[in-house]
Write a protein that holds these residues in place. Structure first.
Motif, short mmCIF file in Angstrom:
data_model
loop_
_atom_site.label_atom_id
_atom_site.label_comp_id
_atom_site.label_asym_id
_atom_site.label_seq_id
_atom_site.Cartn_x
_atom_site.Cartn_y
_atom_site.Cartn_z
N VAL A 191 6.43 -5.68 -7.89
CA VAL A 191 5.22 -6.39 -8.32
C VAL A 191 4.04 -5.44 -8.53
CG1 VAL A 191 5.90 -8.54 -7.19
CG2 VAL A 191 4.55 -6.86 -5.91
N GLY A 192 4.18 -4.19 -8.10
CA GLY A 192 3.07 -3.24 -8.20
C GLY A 192 3.46 -1.96 -8.91
N ARG A 193 2.43 -1.24 -9.32
CA ARG A 193 2.65 0.06 -9.92
C ARG A 193 1.71 1.07 -9.28
NH1 ARG A 193 -0.41 -1.96 -14.94
NH2 ARG A 193 -2.47 -0.96 -14.76
N ILE A 194 2.17 2.32 -9.20
CA ILE A 194 1.37 3.37 -8.58
C ILE A 194 0.21 3.75 -9.50
CG2 ILE A 194 1.37 5.75 -7.77
CD1 ILE A 194 4.27 5.35 -6.93
N GLU A 195 -1.01 3.64 -8.98
CA GLU A 195 -2.19 3.97 -9.76
C GLU A 195 -2.56 5.44 -9.61
OE1 GLU A 195 -5.52 2.00 -12.02
OE2 GLU A 195 -3.45 1.53 -11.53
N ASN A 196 -2.52 5.93 -8.38
CA ASN A 196 -2.72 7.36 -8.10
C ASN A 196 -2.10 7.66 -6.74
OD1 ASN A 196 -4.72 6.68 -6.07
ND2 ASN A 196 -6.18 6.38 -7.73
N LEU A 197 -2.46 8.77 -6.15
CA LEU A 197 -1.79 9.25 -4.94
C LEU A 197 -1.75 8.19 -3.85
CD1 LEU A 197 -0.44 11.59 -3.45
CD2 LEU A 197 -2.71 12.33 -2.69
N ARG A 198 -2.85 7.48 -3.62
CA ARG A 198 -2.90 6.53 -2.52
C ARG A 198 -3.30 5.13 -2.94
NH1 ARG A 198 -6.07 10.16 2.08
NH2 ARG A 198 -4.46 11.75 2.34
N SER A 199 -3.27 4.82 -4.21
CA SER A 199 -3.68 3.50 -4.68
C SER A 199 -2.57 2.84 -5.49
CB SER A 199 -4.95 3.60 -5.53
OG SER A 199 -6.03 4.08 -4.76
N THR A 200 -2.43 1.52 -5.30
CA THR A 200 -1.40 0.75 -5.97
C THR A 200 -2.04 -0.48 -6.63
OG1 THR A 200 0.17 1.42 -4.25
CG2 THR A 200 0.84 -0.39 -5.70
N ARG A 201 -1.60 -0.79 -7.85
CA ARG A 201 -2.18 -1.95 -8.54
C ARG A 201 -1.11 -3.02 -8.75
NH1 ARG A 201 -6.73 -2.89 -11.20
NH2 ARG A 201 -7.34 -0.67 -11.21
N VAL A 202 -1.53 -4.27 -8.47
CA VAL A 202 -0.69 -5.44 -8.71
C VAL A 202 -1.41 -6.29 -9.75
CG1 VAL A 202 0.29 -7.54 -7.72
CG2 VAL A 202 0.36 -5.39 -6.43
N ILE A 203 -0.78 -6.52 -10.89
CA ILE A 203 -1.41 -7.24 -12.00
C ILE A 203 -1.30 -8.75 -11.83
CG2 ILE A 203 -1.42 -7.62 -14.48
CD1 ILE A 203 -2.38 -4.87 -13.69
N LYS A 204 -0.13 -9.21 -11.47
CA LYS A 204 0.17 -10.65 -11.42
C LYS A 204 0.00 -11.19 -10.00
CE LYS A 204 3.91 -13.89 -12.51
NZ LYS A 204 5.32 -14.00 -12.95
N PRO A 205 -0.57 -12.40 -9.83
CA PRO A 205 -0.65 -12.99 -8.48
C PRO A 205 0.72 -13.01 -7.82
CG PRO A 205 -1.96 -14.28 -10.02
CD PRO A 205 -1.23 -13.25 -10.84
N SER A 206 0.80 -12.42 -6.62
CA SER A 206 2.08 -12.26 -5.94
C SER A 206 2.02 -12.91 -4.55
CB SER A 206 2.44 -10.78 -5.80
OG SER A 206 2.52 -10.17 -7.09
N LEU A 207 3.10 -13.55 -4.17
CA LEU A 207 3.16 -14.32 -2.93
C LEU A 207 3.12 -13.41 -1.71
CD1 LEU A 207 3.59 -17.11 -1.53
CD2 LEU A 207 6.06 -16.63 -1.68
N VAL A 208 2.26 -13.76 -0.75
CA VAL A 208 2.17 -13.04 0.52
C VAL A 208 3.09 -13.72 1.53
CG1 VAL A 208 0.66 -12.43 2.45
CG2 VAL A 208 -0.19 -12.30 0.10
N ASN A 209 3.95 -12.95 2.16
CA ASN A 209 4.85 -13.47 3.19
C ASN A 209 4.20 -13.34 4.56
OD1 ASN A 209 7.06 -14.05 1.40
ND2 ASN A 209 7.48 -11.85 1.32
N VAL A 210 4.42 -14.33 5.41
CA VAL A 210 3.89 -14.32 6.77
C VAL A 210 5.05 -14.55 7.74
CG1 VAL A 210 2.28 -15.37 8.41
CG2 VAL A 210 1.69 -15.26 5.98
N ASP A 211 5.45 -13.49 8.38
CA ASP A 211 6.53 -13.55 9.38
C ASP A 211 7.80 -14.19 8.83
OD1 ASP A 211 4.70 -12.50 11.16
OD2 ASP A 211 4.07 -14.45 11.90
#
Length: 588
Positions: free
Chosen positions: A546-566
């Motif tokens: 769901v994400g792509r590497i933007e730079n050394l320590r940053s990641t970008r997610v374009i599309k709303p993605s579901l957050v899992n909880v436990d």
């Protein structure tokens, strides 16, 4: 109307009451009564006891739910009007969707007793309400550290320790009513009206909409310390300090020294009494208003803490900007924490406007670096600075402006919601819901965006506006006080039976909540801070894709993605985002 109730005791039946105050009339008055008033009314006679039965009345429990958790006085929800009188807050809608057969009494219990705070994102300044070492719920896989000893952030939702203790919420009245997020901290409001914040700073050392540049509030606490120091005899050009020694007279050229009384002890006691934290969690501290510090009438050089005022000032609504907090008390007063020097909330007044009793504040909101409130029969009032407190002042004057044409109190032109972006940029909608309006550069403009449905709610942040209609949610970018119309996006979910009902944003990321209580995030996760809550970088990029590497320590997610909880079928009731952190109230 209430004298009719007491007079019924003189009649053999309650028919007179039922005729004068039928159930629909009584129910219509409930929004204007406090919980204690409703309880008192229920014990007046048999008619009211049956009508307001705390064990069986679904109408009563629904109204109590709205009073405790509706958030109708903050920018979380729009104001009520005749055209949206049946509008449900996000929390109400989610609970009714997920638990369609439960009574409002049961839903009230779920919200009050089972909603727990979860946070994730940057670990700086303990802004999450914990550190990686202090929270036993943090698993090694939830920490972003890139294989190094340096810990950047938490990448998955983690419950915040909310332990019992001498100053901790333990009862239903101390359950969490609302969570707001600023640039460097979360603000947590309990049902009893107590306000807390996470971490070591709410301002991050930055100025908010406080005293005009170059001015400073009179600090009674500091002045008392200075006065005490200056009242002592100075030896060898120095004032004795905490833990020092005072020279005594001697015939020797080398003076003998003896321990002196600690002149700072009473000030330390005062500071300690104001330093209230959750039991077992030193990273969550209670905020107080400036009213708690008092000069003793018999000795103006003596300072004390008014312990009665500590709990008498009850907060009913909060809103957060980048480096400031705005709060509305149950008495209708506005308090502002608006800069690194402001430890206790300053009461604000709008000099020249009618008194709060005739023109109460209906709704509050904070922009990136300013505030906005809706005042009955006055309209939207904005300010980005205030006068500094002077000696003996109990309140400060806000340097405000009234937005023209926003004063209507009823009908289609009544303002029902507003949202604040950066630099005195305020959007608002009316009860008619057919037009988006923008206040920018001290002028009001129509925003020419096409919406097929009625506009019902707005949410603003630094550079983005979310527009909710009766059937959808849209976002649009706001830059330099103007709307970038080509950036308008309709947010959609794969599940057609679900829809977005709430949204919050941080500096570079967005978190949204659906009608089924599911959390979605997207945007930029900077410096491995974990604010998206979608797991580690490897999980986002390689496993879930769901994400792509933007730079050394940053990641970008374009599309709303579901957050899992436990890894469970959770129900989230509210979300908050600010800076590089995210929070949510989730049912256990």
């Amino acid at each position: 109307m209430f004298p009719l109730a007491s007079s019924s005791c003189d009649h053999p039946t309650s028919h007179a009451i039922e005729i004068g105050l039928p159930p629909d009339i009584v129910e219509a008055t409930l929004p204007y009564l406090s919980t204690s008033d409703i309880k008192s009314l229920s014990m007046t006679n048999k008619y009211f006891y049956k009508l307001l039965d705390f064990k069986a009345s679904d109408t009563l429990w629904h109204e109590l739910f709205r009073k405790s958790f509706g958030s109708l006085h903050s920018n979380v929800e729009p104001l009520e009007s005749k055209t949206n009188s049946h509008y449900m807050s996000c929390c109400e809608l989610i609970l009714r969707t997920r638990f369609p057969d439960e009574s409002w009494g049961r839903l009230y219990q779920l919200r009050a007793l089972d909603a727990k705070l979860y946070t994730w994102g940057s670990l700086k300044h303990a802004r999450l309400g914990f550190t990686a070492a202090s929270n036993l719920s943090v698993s090694p896989g939830a920490i972003n550290n890139a294989g190094m000893r340096l810990q950047f952030g938490i990448n998955s939702p983690v419950p915040v320790p909310w332990d019992a203790g001498s100053h901790a919420p333990t009862l239903e009245d101390e359950s969490i009513a609302c969570v707001s997020a600023g640039g460097f901290s979360f603000q947590i409001l309990t049902k009893s009206g107590k306000l807390y914040y996470t971490g070591s700073t709410y301002s991050g050392g930055h100025r908010g909409p406080g005293p005009v540049e170059g001015a400073h509030d009179y600090n009674l606490f500091q002045q008392m310390i200075t006065h005490t120091e200056q009242s002592l005899t100075i030896f060898n050009g120095r004032t004795p300090r905490h833990g020092g020694l005072v020279p005594i007279n001697t015939t020797s050229r080398m003076p003998l020294e003896r321990p002196h009384e600690d002149i700072y002890a009473r000030f330390e006691d005062l500071e300690e009494s104001l330093d209230q934290r959750l039991g077992g969690n030193k990273h969550i501290r209670r905020l107080f208003t400036n009213d708690v510090l008092k000069r003793d009438t018999g000795n103006p050089n003596t300072l004390s803490v008014d312990t009665k005022t500590m709990d008498n000032v009850r907060i009913q609504s909060i809103s957060s900007g980048r480096s400031h907090i705005l709060a509305l008390s149950t008495d209708g007063d506005i308090y502002s924490w608006d800069g690194p020097e402001v430890e206790r909330g300053v009461k604000l007044v709008f000099d020249g406007l009618p008194h709060k009793f005739s023109n109460p504040i209906l709704k509050i909101g904070s922009g990136w670096n300013y505030n906005c409130v809706s005042i009955y029969n006055i309209g939207l009032v904005v300010w980005s600075s205030r006068c500094a407190l002077q000696e003996n002042d109990t309140e400060a004057k806000a340097n405000y402006k009234v937005i023209h044409g926003t004063h209507e109190i009823c009908g289609d032109e009544k303002v029902v919601d507003f949202a604040c972006c950066a630099n005195m940029c305020v959007f608002f909608i009316t009860a008619k819901g057919d037009q988006l309006w923008l206040y920018s550069n001290e002028e009001v403009h129509k925003v020419g965006l096409p919406f097929p449905d009625k506009l019902v709610k707005l949410v603003g942040c630094y550079t983005m506006l979310a527009i909710f209609t009766t059937s959808a949610c849209y976002t649009v970018n706001v830059v330099d006080g103007r709307v970038e119309e080509t950036s308008l996006v309709k947010l959609e979910l794969e599940n057609e039976d679900d829809m977005f009902v709430s949204l919050a944003t941080g500096d570079y990321h967005t978190v949204a909540l659906t009608s089924r209580g599911k959390i979605y995030t997207w945007g930029l996760e900077s410096e491995l801070c974990g604010c998206l809550g979608l797991g580690s970088r490897d999980q986002m990029v390689n496993e879930r894709r769901v994400g792509r590497i933007e730079n050394l320590r940053s990641t970008r997610v374009i599309k709303p993605s579901l957050v899992n909880v436990d890894n469970r079928d959770y129900v989230c009731l509210a979300v908050a985002a600010g800076g590089w952190q995210t929070g949510a109230l989730i049912l256990e």
